[in-house]
Every structure is written in structure tokens, then in C-alpha cells.
Enzyme design. Structure first.
Site, short mmCIF file in Angstrom:
data_model
loop_
_atom_site.label_atom_id
_atom_site.label_comp_id
_atom_site.label_asym_id
_atom_site.label_seq_id
_atom_site.Cartn_x
_atom_site.Cartn_y
_atom_site.Cartn_z
N ASP A 180 -12.79 35.94 -24.32
CA ASP A 180 -13.49 35.39 -23.17
C ASP A 180 -14.35 34.24 -23.71
O ASP A 180 -14.47 34.07 -24.92
CB ASP A 180 -14.34 36.50 -22.53
CG ASP A 180 -15.21 36.00 -21.39
OD1 ASP A 180 -14.71 35.20 -20.59
OD2 ASP A 180 -16.39 36.38 -21.33
N ASP A 217 -17.67 32.60 -21.73
CA ASP A 217 -19.09 32.76 -21.38
C ASP A 217 -19.61 34.12 -21.84
O ASP A 217 -18.99 35.16 -21.58
CB ASP A 217 -19.29 32.64 -19.86
CG ASP A 217 -19.03 31.24 -19.36
OD1 ASP A 217 -19.51 30.28 -19.99
OD2 ASP A 217 -18.34 31.09 -18.33
#
Length: 241
Positions: free
Chosen positions: A8, A10
Site C-alpha cells: 500500500d 498512504d
């Protein structure tokens, strides 16, 4: 045979949310109430499109946004992790699947010279238009009712693994490194030898913990991390044979 590392972006690679971080470019570093209130659950990308239009209308230019985004701090230990992966790139393929956008991710990876770590980035496509406004589109459409309208990370992961198989690339393991609620869906794709690595104290870890307590079937192992150094330790364990 390689291990596939899925990241991922953020609150995983970077230690904040790039979409909320960019609000510091707005007048008085905040959005008007009517714009803030226009967000509807599951429609974050459309909301960010309105935020970017507002910033453009207020005269915020590309170089100002780039300066803000490239000042985002990396999560502790992430730089060390990427240097470790670079030294062992023959053992890993790396992809990013993110709800951010292509412009922000490109800026961050380019500023830190980490583009070479990643074989592919899957995210919402973004570009500056002729008015100098940043525009963003949904990555795809999908029928998953668990995920936001713009992106089902599980669909992306399945399609990538299938495409790699067609090209003769078969991964020994998948290691999924994330933090958020939208990382739960792709984690459910993981099989026996795979590893889910949720960030400690974040939504993904809390959800997987709850699933475990409810005795929901989980074939994969779960290894919690607080720093990229924790991830290095586990990857060293996986490749030591």
C-alpha cells in the site's frame, strides 16, 4: 522463483495520507465546509477531484503541490527496507496498489530515487490539464461491494498474478504490506504460504485480529510491523533458505 511484495502507499510507504496532506496547499490550510461535507462514503476519488479543482481555482500550482507531496515523511524503516530490497531484487518482485494517485506516487518515488524498486504501480490515474489543474480518474470499475467504487485491490492483485502466470512467472509466496480498511479485501486472496503484514495499531491489523478472534478461516500467516526494519527481519527469514 521469486516472492511478490505488495505495498500500500498512504500510511505504509509514507507516514501520512497524501490526499489529506495536500490540503496544506489550500488557503489557510483548510477546505471550505461545503467541500468537506461533499464527501460520500465509497466515493473518495471523486471527492479528491473536487479538492484538486478547488486548489487549482485558488491558484495553487503544480510546483507548490509537488513541494508539499515530496515533503511527506517515509514511514520509519521504509528507506532501509527499500535499500534491502534493492540489494536482493533477484529474489523479489514489488508492486504498489494504492488509492492515492499516479502523480503523487511518482513524485515521492522519483524524489527518493526508489522507482527501480517497483515493477508496477496500480493507482488512480492523474494528470495536470491545460488549466494547470490536477485531475484524477477512477482506476477501474468493479463489482466488489466491500471496496470503494474506484478500486478493488483484490481484483488488481488477482489480475496481476494471473498475467504473470501467463508469462511464466509463478511466485512462491505473496507478502502483502498495508495498513487500511481497503487492504482487507486483497488480504482475503492470500493462500497457505502467503503473509499478511498489517501495520501495528492501524485498521488492517485491528480487522485481522477481530477475524482471528471470530475464528474466521485464514490460511495465510499474519506478521505485524511497526517499522520497515521489522519487515526486513521477516523477509530475511523468508529468503534464508
Amino acid at each position: 522463483m521469486k516472492i511478490l511484495l505488495v505495498f500500500d502507499f498512504d500510511n505504509t510507504i509514507i507516514d501520512d495520507n497524501s490526499d489529506t496532506w495536500i490540503v496544506q496547499c489550500a488557503p489557510n490550510k483548510k477546505l471550505p465546509i461545503e467541500l468537506r461535507d461533499s464527501y460520500r462514503k465509497g466515493f473518495w476519488t471523486e471527492f479528491m477531484g473536487r479538492v484538486f479543482k478547488y486548489l487549482g481555482d485558488k491558484g495553487v500550482r503544480e510546483h507548490e503541490m509537488k513541494r508539499a507531496v515530496t515533503s511527506l515523511p517515509f514511514t520509519p524503516g521504509m528507506v532501509e527496507l527499500f535499500n534491502f530490497i534493492r540489494k536482493n531484487k533477484d529474489k523479489f518482485d514489488c508492486i504498489i496498489i494504492s488509492d492515492s494517485n499516479s502523480v503523487f506516487i511518482d513524485w515521492v518515488l522519483e524524489a527518493a530515487s526508489f522507482h527501480d524498486i517497483f515493477d508496477k504501480v496500480f493507482t488512480n490515474p492523474a494528470a495536470f490539464n491545460s488549466n494547470g489543474h490536477l485531475t484524477v480518474e477512477n482506476y477501474h470499475t468493479h463489482s466488489c461491494n466491500r471496496c470503494p467504487k474506484n478500486l478493488c485491490k483484490k481484483v488488481v492483485l488477482i489480475e496481476f498474478v494471473d498475467k504473470q502466470l501467463q508469462q511464466g512467472v509463478n511466485y512462491t509466496q505473496i507478502v502483502y504490506i498495508g495498513d487500511g480498511g481497503n487492504d482487507v479485501c486483497p488480504v482475503t486472496f492470500l493462500k497457505n504460504d502467503d503473509v499478511a503484514m498489517p501495520r501495528k495499531g492501524y485498521t488492517l491489523q485491528k480487522t485481522l485480529s477481530r477475524m482471528s478472534q471470530n475464528l474466521e478461516p485464514m490460511e495465510y500467516s499474519v506478521v505485524v510491523w511497526s517499522s520497515g526494519v521489522d519487515i526486513i527481519s521477516h523477509l530475511q527469514f523468508l529468503i534464508k533458505d
